[in-house]
Scaffold this active site. Sequence first.
Site, PDB file in Angstrom:
ATOM      1  N   ASP A  42      -1.089  76.421  -7.706  1.00  0.00           N
ATOM      2  CA  ASP A  42      -1.026  77.627  -8.540  1.00  0.00           C
ATOM      3  C   ASP A  42       0.397  78.179  -8.449  1.00  0.00           C
ATOM      4  O   ASP A  42       0.683  79.037  -7.616  1.00  0.00           O
ATOM      5  CB  ASP A  42      -2.057  78.644  -8.059  1.00  0.00           C
ATOM      6  CG  ASP A  42      -2.153  79.863  -8.978  1.00  0.00           C
ATOM      7  OD1 ASP A  42      -1.298  80.010  -9.862  1.00  0.00           O
ATOM      8  OD2 ASP A  42      -3.091  80.665  -8.789  1.00  0.00           O
ATOM      9  N   HIS A  43       1.286  77.676  -9.313  1.00  0.00           N
ATOM     10  CA  HIS A  43       2.709  78.013  -9.241  1.00  0.00           C
ATOM     11  C   HIS A  43       3.183  78.696 -10.508  1.00  0.00           C
ATOM     12  O   HIS A  43       2.683  78.434 -11.612  1.00  0.00           O
ATOM     13  CB  HIS A  43       3.543  76.743  -9.024  1.00  0.00           C
ATOM     14  CG  HIS A  43       3.751  76.386  -7.596  1.00  0.00           C
ATOM     15  ND1 HIS A  43       4.999  76.287  -7.018  1.00  0.00           N
ATOM     16  CD2 HIS A  43       2.872  76.128  -6.605  1.00  0.00           C
ATOM     17  CE1 HIS A  43       4.882  75.962  -5.745  1.00  0.00           C
ATOM     18  NE2 HIS A  43       3.590  75.855  -5.465  1.00  0.00           N
ATOM     19  N   GLY A  84       0.908  83.026   0.070  1.00  0.00           N
ATOM     20  CA  GLY A  84       1.859  82.855  -1.016  1.00  0.00           C
ATOM     21  C   GLY A  84       3.253  82.450  -0.599  1.00  0.00           C
ATOM     22  O   GLY A  84       3.598  82.395   0.583  1.00  0.00           O
ATOM     23  N   GLU A  85       4.065  82.166  -1.629  1.00  0.00           N
ATOM     24  CA  GLU A  85       5.484  81.860  -1.448  1.00  0.00           C
ATOM     25  C   GLU A  85       6.313  82.778  -2.331  1.00  0.00           C
ATOM     26  O   GLU A  85       5.931  83.060  -3.475  1.00  0.00           O
ATOM     27  CB  GLU A  85       5.797  80.402  -1.813  1.00  0.00           C
ATOM     28  CG  GLU A  85       5.137  79.373  -0.938  1.00  0.00           C
ATOM     29  CD  GLU A  85       3.955  78.710  -1.648  1.00  0.00           C
ATOM     30  OE1 GLU A  85       3.735  78.977  -2.849  1.00  0.00           O
ATOM     31  OE2 GLU A  85       3.236  77.945  -0.979  1.00  0.00           O
ATOM     32  N   GLY A 119      -1.071  78.759  11.943  1.00  0.00           N
ATOM     33  CA  GLY A 119      -0.929  79.138  13.349  1.00  0.00           C
ATOM     34  C   GLY A 119      -2.162  79.869  13.839  1.00  0.00           C
ATOM     35  O   GLY A 119      -3.182  79.946  13.148  1.00  0.00           O
TER      36      GLY A 119
END
Length: 321
Positions: A37-38, A106-107, A174
């Site tokens: 999803d970009h 997200g990014e 993590g």
Amino acid sequence: MIQIGYTMMTEQAGPRQLVEDVVRAEQVGFDFSVASDHYFPWLDAQGHAPYVWSVLGAAAQATSRIPLMTYVTCPTFRYHPVVVAQKAATVQLLSEGRFRLGLGSGENLNEHVVGRGWPAASVRREMLTEAVEIIRALFDGGYVTRHGAHFQVEAAKLWDRPDSPPPIGLAVSGRRSCEAAGRLADVMIAVEPKAELVSMFEAGGGRGKPKVGQIPVCYDADRDRAVARAHEQFGWFGGGWKVNSELPGTAGFAAASRFVRPEDVAQSIPCGDDVEDFVAAVRPFAEAGFTEVALVQVGGDAQGPFLDWAEKTLIPALHEL
């Protein structure tokens, strides 16, 4: 037997091709599919970024068996959680129960476009937790009103709601994210074959739940051509989540990967047509306790040959795992 998935990578193909490719993936025997999803590709060389939710709607109608999944949607910046819940419920209805909603924090690459800034990872995790709680409440039915630390919801309701809501997957990297996913999610999502991620997820409440991994591959009968394509389009891949989540655009990823050599990429991405190299790349996920692995074939124009080879050679070999 580990389940083998196909990735509709929206960064490297247009919407019509993505649907055609997942139809073929269903025909050749992939067990499930995922879709990125970009809003941006990682690099200009990839060249695409269609709206994945339209692609998923079309894919739901064009296929009949293969499960669909976002890998992953960020429900906190470009999209408000109530909109994500509505989209996910609609795709679940269109696919007749074959959809899973994969979520992550997200990014910056994709979320910067709405101009809301990019807070610290700890804040993004808080936002994701709040978003999941809102989405779950809407899936449960009725009106939802919330005044949270990050999101406001005023009398929202899903009017077209499936009998069985989409399972929710959460991306982990993590301890904190694994604990949250074990508590909040139905599925664990990760891109590194680390047994400790599985252990922490299960300790947090995820025992018995699916664990989905993903790995890029670059099939080509000419190995040198495969290595060159992987270097051109996936040179950014080795940066790791802490880098990849922070850079705001394709120029940043190009700069970050400018010293990456073709041989460096070939060490982390199986290239060519030796099926044992592909099996060896997937095996660590199986050994770490993952139940599913989605493959990303590098190169939008290389999907057809890959899918033909996968049907005859790769999928049978991977199912041996």
